[in-house]
Design an enzyme around this catalytic site. Structure first.
Site, PDB file in Angstrom:
ATOM      1  N   HIS A   1       7.921  -1.523  10.293  1.00 57.53           N
ATOM      2  CA  HIS A   1       9.137  -0.758  10.036  1.00 57.53           C
ATOM      3  C   HIS A   1       8.838   0.716  10.233  1.00 57.53           C
ATOM      4  O   HIS A   1       7.743   1.092  10.675  1.00 57.53           O
ATOM      5  CB  HIS A   1       9.708  -1.084   8.654  1.00 57.53           C
ATOM      6  CG  HIS A   1       8.766  -0.843   7.512  1.00 57.53           C
ATOM      7  ND1 HIS A   1       8.315   0.414   7.177  1.00 57.53           N
ATOM      8  CD2 HIS A   1       8.163  -1.696   6.649  1.00 57.53           C
ATOM      9  CE1 HIS A   1       7.507   0.321   6.145  1.00 57.53           C
ATOM     10  NE2 HIS A   1       7.380  -0.954   5.810  1.00 57.53           N
TER      11      HIS A   1
ATOM     12  N   HIS B   1       5.413   2.216   9.149  1.00 62.19           N
ATOM     13  CA  HIS B   1       4.265   1.905  10.013  1.00 62.19           C
ATOM     14  C   HIS B   1       4.339   2.738  11.288  1.00 62.19           C
ATOM     15  O   HIS B   1       3.337   3.282  11.762  1.00 62.19           O
ATOM     16  CB  HIS B   1       4.248   0.414  10.364  1.00 62.19           C
ATOM     17  CG  HIS B   1       4.248  -0.470   9.142  1.00 62.19           C
ATOM     18  ND1 HIS B   1       5.244  -1.354   8.882  1.00 62.19           N
ATOM     19  CD2 HIS B   1       3.382  -0.560   8.110  1.00 62.19           C
ATOM     20  CE1 HIS B   1       4.989  -1.979   7.743  1.00 62.19           C
ATOM     21  NE2 HIS B   1       3.859  -1.506   7.252  1.00 62.19           N
TER      22      HIS B   1
ATOM     23  N   CYS C   1      -2.383  -8.789  -7.892  1.00 60.04           N
ATOM     24  CA  CYS C   1      -1.116  -8.768  -7.147  1.00 60.04           C
ATOM     25  C   CYS C   1      -1.419  -9.094  -5.690  1.00 60.04           C
ATOM     26  O   CYS C   1      -2.133  -8.336  -5.010  1.00 60.04           O
ATOM     27  CB  CYS C   1      -0.424  -7.411  -7.242  1.00 60.04           C
ATOM     28  SG  CYS C   1       0.997  -7.318  -6.117  1.00 60.04           S
TER      29      CYS C   1
ATOM     30  N   CYS D   1      -0.130  -6.364  -3.185  1.00 63.79           N
ATOM     31  CA  CYS D   1      -0.965  -5.149  -3.133  1.00 63.79           C
ATOM     32  C   CYS D   1      -2.395  -5.504  -2.739  1.00 63.79           C
ATOM     33  O   CYS D   1      -3.187  -4.626  -2.423  1.00 63.79           O
ATOM     34  CB  CYS D   1      -1.054  -4.465  -4.486  1.00 63.79           C
ATOM     35  SG  CYS D   1       0.467  -3.850  -5.164  1.00 63.79           S
TER      36      CYS D   1
ATOM     37  N   HIS E   1       5.797  -4.121  -6.737  1.00 62.39           N
ATOM     38  CA  HIS E   1       6.544  -5.166  -6.026  1.00 62.39           C
ATOM     39  C   HIS E   1       7.483  -5.973  -6.905  1.00 62.39           C
ATOM     40  O   HIS E   1       8.288  -6.751  -6.389  1.00 62.39           O
ATOM     41  CB  HIS E   1       5.557  -6.122  -5.332  1.00 62.39           C
ATOM     42  CG  HIS E   1       4.802  -5.479  -4.232  1.00 62.39           C
ATOM     43  ND1 HIS E   1       3.569  -4.906  -4.415  1.00 62.39           N
ATOM     44  CD2 HIS E   1       5.136  -5.282  -2.939  1.00 62.39           C
ATOM     45  CE1 HIS E   1       3.164  -4.393  -3.271  1.00 62.39           C
ATOM     46  NE2 HIS E   1       4.087  -4.599  -2.368  1.00 62.39           N
TER      47      HIS E   1
HETATM   48  O1  ME8 Z   1      -1.568  -1.317   2.955  1.00 64.67           O
HETATM   49  N1  ME8 Z   1       6.712   5.725   4.538  1.00 64.67           N
HETATM   50  O2  ME8 Z   1      -0.907  -2.381   4.889  1.00 64.67           O
HETATM   51  P1  ME8 Z   1       0.660  -2.124   4.888  1.00 64.67           P
HETATM   52  C1  ME8 Z   1       5.625   6.113   5.192  1.00 64.67           C
HETATM   53  N2  ME8 Z   1      -3.231  -3.607   5.062  1.00 64.67           N
HETATM   54  N3  ME8 Z   1       4.618   5.293   5.560  1.00 64.67           N
HETATM   55  C2  ME8 Z   1       4.720   4.004   5.227  1.00 64.67           C
HETATM   56  C3  ME8 Z   1       5.856   3.510   4.517  1.00 64.67           C
HETATM   57  C4  ME8 Z   1       6.890   4.432   4.170  1.00 64.67           C
HETATM   58  N4  ME8 Z   1       8.003   4.081   3.529  1.00 64.67           N
HETATM   59  N5  ME8 Z   1       5.669   2.199   4.337  1.00 64.67           N
HETATM   60  C5  ME8 Z   1       4.468   1.878   4.925  1.00 64.67           C
HETATM   61  C6  ME8 Z   1      -1.806  -2.027   3.926  1.00 64.67           C
HETATM   62  N6  ME8 Z   1       3.906   2.958   5.474  1.00 64.67           N
HETATM   63  C7  ME8 Z   1      -3.227  -2.494   4.198  1.00 64.67           C
HETATM   64  C8  ME8 Z   1      -4.028  -1.347   4.775  1.00 64.67           C
HETATM   65  S1  ME8 Z   1      -6.252  -0.288   5.777  1.00 64.67           S
HETATM   66  C9  ME8 Z   1      -7.862  -0.692   5.770  1.00 64.67           C
HETATM   67  C10 ME8 Z   1      -5.461  -1.667   5.052  1.00 64.67           C
HETATM   68  C11 ME8 Z   1       2.626   3.013   6.224  1.00 64.67           C
HETATM   69  O3  ME8 Z   1       1.196  -2.991   5.970  1.00 64.67           O
HETATM   70  C12 ME8 Z   1       1.625   3.921   5.541  1.00 64.67           C
HETATM   71  O4  ME8 Z   1       0.644   4.279   6.466  1.00 64.67           O
HETATM   72  O5  ME8 Z   1       1.213  -2.259   3.536  1.00 64.67           O
HETATM   73  C13 ME8 Z   1       1.039   2.996   4.501  1.00 64.67           C
HETATM   74  O6  ME8 Z   1      -0.181   3.459   3.971  1.00 64.67           O
HETATM   75  C14 ME8 Z   1       0.862   1.735   5.320  1.00 64.67           C
HETATM   76  O7  ME8 Z   1       2.032   1.726   6.190  1.00 64.67           O
HETATM   77  C15 ME8 Z   1       0.783   0.473   4.497  1.00 64.67           C
HETATM   78  O8  ME8 Z   1       0.797  -0.618   5.381  1.00 64.67           O
END
Ligand code: ME8
Length: 703
Positions: free
Chosen positions: A18, A21, A137, A140, A164
């Site tokens: 989304h 990302h 969780c 998370c 969540h």
């Molecule tokens: O946490 N605004 O993956 P994830 C800005 N797999 N950035 C956002 C956002 C928002 N509303 N929502 C998501 C994970 N992001 C783990 C990471 S790394 C070794 C493992 C972005 O799919 C932002 O970069 O939940 C956030 O930190 C990341 O997506 C979380 O992605």
């Protein structure tokens, strides 16, 4: 060697990409392009985090194997990165990292082995076997302490995750632990000696106070019988590694740690350490756990961990499926150019703070800053060069004998005024950029646009064109405007690669602005006599009303489409992996389908009513039969499909909103004389009856 390595988080392979990302990828891509433009060999990593219970569960619900699930989500990420110009083919990432790669297994096993041999700064084993008892969780992928969860309302129920709002898993099993508690001093000395290690400053303070408050040892494995979808612990197949241990390690395995082939192909020695870009939601993992693992393994620490804020909706609410306020990438991509999107997100979010994203804001900025700002400067300059100078870049020199006349007509004859301004602005721009203050950098770039606009309005080339004696002065003014555009094309390349290149070509320049180091730009290097290219609007104006109408029509009403989120949350029937499709996003938008006139609304007679009685109907498990007083002589009989969500007796006495002029109809043999208004949300369309918090008489009209 002059190299640079930038990473985004690797995203969970349980749900579709989304805006959030996309944002982190755009920031990383911008940084990578800026480094490359300066001749620095750069490696840019993004990818997916594919192990763990959450992916296992999502796969199970969707009727897939975990690997199929990961492949499915990855296909969307690949489609998204291609459409938004972020993949390798478009000069974006160098690797789309997947933690299911074999070389990753080898590398992460190597890191584990090193930790298993390591001693902590206090002389203890860095890894030890123990028993874990606590709450976890899955969403998370994190163990939760008492202050990190919501206690259950009913005794015996599990607590829920504060983020969540989902029930936590009880974990009580043998586990390997990482002795994080022995690393507090070592970590604090890193933060203190390297103030730029965690950025921005406010996040650094947060991290430091978290570490100062005391660190607990971290459970870093699960029994394979509980979580089988993961990397096996070396020499102990009864355990799989904790998914964050596996995921964080991707940053080094991707470039060759623990794998000779990757080392040859990319080069751990060559590129490490990295700049990690992350959302503030996962800062602790990157700024505390990850450096601690690396300290224990005696691997150099990252260059920095930079945390950005989160995107919220225009009203400042967190974007969520349930609220229907998420930004759908396919809608975004359909209505806006990649450059406008990149510009907007980088300009709008003050780096480090949360930002608000709304389509209207995006249109406003695209129209004011891009179409009327830079776009207009470029089209008016190039059109005038076409019209007055035979479509060739004129000379920038005003001859001595024409200076006085030029001055008299309001032209600043001193070229260094504008050149000096732009050089200073360039230096400031680069400084802000270096500090990742993109919004301020862009403000500075737009001060250049305004300066050039002012120069043109002061000199009035259209008047100068009327006087043959002012021909060279006119040429000089237009030269300065064109040279300013050349600089802007170079400065803005990392932010808007497509538009910058279009500008470059329209100026008649060869090669690419991507190859010009902005710090080496020299005023006056634009060659006189260069034939300009075809002049076209770089940023066409967006018709706001029309585009908003189309966007609203494109947004899907709740529940009208299958989403990956369905697979994750369990609402949708099992589906096999399909190729990426348009209109499939994680968002479950409750969109307005189209606009109506006020007269159309006036046709609907909405009235306040009060429920006098409510009862179930035999053999109709969804319907309630209600008597509602709407201020008329007789109460109305109304049927509502809410029986699965409301106890009839609890509705009695409640104020509701009814559609009073709906044609009566028969349901299950009962006449229904109106309709009760309710919100509908979530996959199953859960109804929530609209009501009033203030006292209001029955029969009052809503308008
Ligand atoms: O946490 N605004 O993956 P994830 C800005 N797999 N950035 C956002 C956002 C928002 N509303 N929502 C998501 C994970 N992001 C783990 C990471 S790394 C070794 C493992 C972005 O799919 C932002 O970069 O939940 C956030 O930190 C990341 O997506 C979380 O992605």
């Amino acid at each position: 060697m002059n190299t640079f390595y930038v990473t985004t988080p690797i995203y969970y392979a349980n749900s579709l990409p989304h805006l959030g990302h996309l944002y982190t990828m755009i920031v990383a891509d911008t940084i990578a392009r800026a480094k490359r433009q300066r001749g620095i060999e750069t490696y840019f990593l993004t990818g997916t985090d594919e192990h763990g219970i959450n992916i296992e569960r999502a796969a199970e619900k969707a009727g897939r194997t975990p690997k199929e699930q990961a492949d499915y989500v990855v296909s969307y990420y690949k489609k998204m990165t291609s459409e938004f110009g972020l993949d390798t083919a478009h000069g974006g990432y160098d690797i789309f990292m997947r933690t299911t790669e074999r070389f990753h297994y080898q590398g992460v096993s190597e890191l584990w082995r090193r930790l298993a041999r390591a001693r902590t700064p206090r002389g203890n084993d860095a890894i030890y076997k123990g028993h874990y008892e606590g709450w976890f969780c899955a969403a998370c992928a994190e163990y939760k302490t008492e202050d990190e969860y919501q206690k259950p309302k009913n005794e015996g129920d599990p607590p829920t995750c504060l983020i969540h709002d989902t029930p936590l898993d009880r974990v009580s099993e043998e586990s390997y632990f990482f002795r994080l508690s022995d690393y507090d001093e070592a970590l604090l000395s890193v933060y203190e000696s390297r103030p730029d290690f965690v950025r921005p400053e406010s996040r650094r303070n947060e991290v430091m106070s978290f570490v100062r408050s005391g660190l607990q040892d971290l459970s870093v494995s699960r029994l394979t019988t509980s979580v089988s979808w993961g990397v096996p612990v070396p020499d102990d197949p009864a355990h799989t590694m904790y998914v964050w241990f596996d995921a964080l390690t991707n940053y080094i395995t991707a470039i060759g740690f623990g794998n000779e082939e990757r080392e040859q192909k990319v080069g751990f020695e060559k590129f490490w350490p990295a700049l990690h870009l992350v959302g503030k939601d996962i800062l602790r993992f990157h700024a505390v756990y990850w450096p601690a693992f690396l300290l224990a393994a005696d691997v150099e620490l990252p260059r920095a961990v930079v945390a950005h804020g989160m995107w919220l909706d225009p009203n400042g609410r967190k974007m969520s499926k349930t609220l229907g306020n998420t930004i759908e990438l396919d809608v975004l991509q359909k209505h806006f150019s990649i450059d406008a999107i990149r510009y907007f997100v980088l300009r709008e979010m003050v780096f480090g703070q949360d930002g608000r994203f709304g389509y209207e804001g995006l249109i406003d900025r695209a129209n004011s800053d891009l179409a009327s700002g830079l776009g207009n400067l470029s089209s008016r300059t190039l059109t005038m060069i076409g019209k007055y100078c035979g479509a060739k870049i004129p000379s920038g020199v005003i001859p001595e004998d024409k200076l006085l006349l030029a001055k008299r007509t309001g032209v600043d004859t001193d070229e260094t005024t504008v050149a000096g301004f732009i050089e200073t602005a360039r230096d400031q721009y680069l400084l802000h950029f270096e500090n990742l203050a993109f919004s301020r950098a862009l403000e500075t770039a737009w001060s250049i646009v305004s300066r050039a606009d002012k120069m043109i309005s002061d000199a009035k080339p259209w008047d100068l064109a009327k006087d043959e004696n002012q021909k060279q002065t006119l040429g000089a003014v237009l030269y300065r405007a064109a040279e300013t555009l050349r600089w802007l094309s170079v400065l803005l390349h990392p932010i808007m690669p497509g538009a910058s290149q279009a500008l470059w070509s329209q100026l008649g320049l060869e090669g690419s602005s991507a190859q010009i180091n902005p710090s080496e730009l020299k005023w006056g290097e634009l060659k006189e006599g260069t034939a300009i290219g075809d002049v076209q609007a770089i940023f066409p104006r967006i018709d706001k009303a029309k585009t908003m109408e189309e966007i609203n029509a494109d947004q899907k009403p709740s529940g009208a489409h299958a989403t990956e989120a369905d697979a994750v949350t369990g609402g949708a029937p099992a589906t096999k992996p399909e190729p990426p499709m348009k209109h499939a996003t994680e968002a479950d938008a409750v969109g307005v389908t189209s606009f109506i006139e006020i007269d159309d609304f006036a046709k609907v007679d909405l009235r306040v009513g009060q429920v006098l009685s409510a009862e179930r109907i035999p053999k109709a498990d969804k319907l309630l039969l209600m008597k509602v007083d709407v201020g008329e002589e007789q109460p109305r009989q109304i049927l509502a499909g809410i029986a699965q969500y409301y106890e009839p007796e609890k509705l009695v006495g409640r104020k509701v909103v009814i559609v009073a002029n709906l044609k009566s109809r028969k349901l299950r043999g009962y006449e229904s004389q109106g309709m009760v208004v309710a919100a509908s949300y979530g996959e199953e369309g859960r109804p929530v009856i609209a009501t009033f918090t203030e006292d209001v008489p029955n029969g009052a009209r809503l308008k």
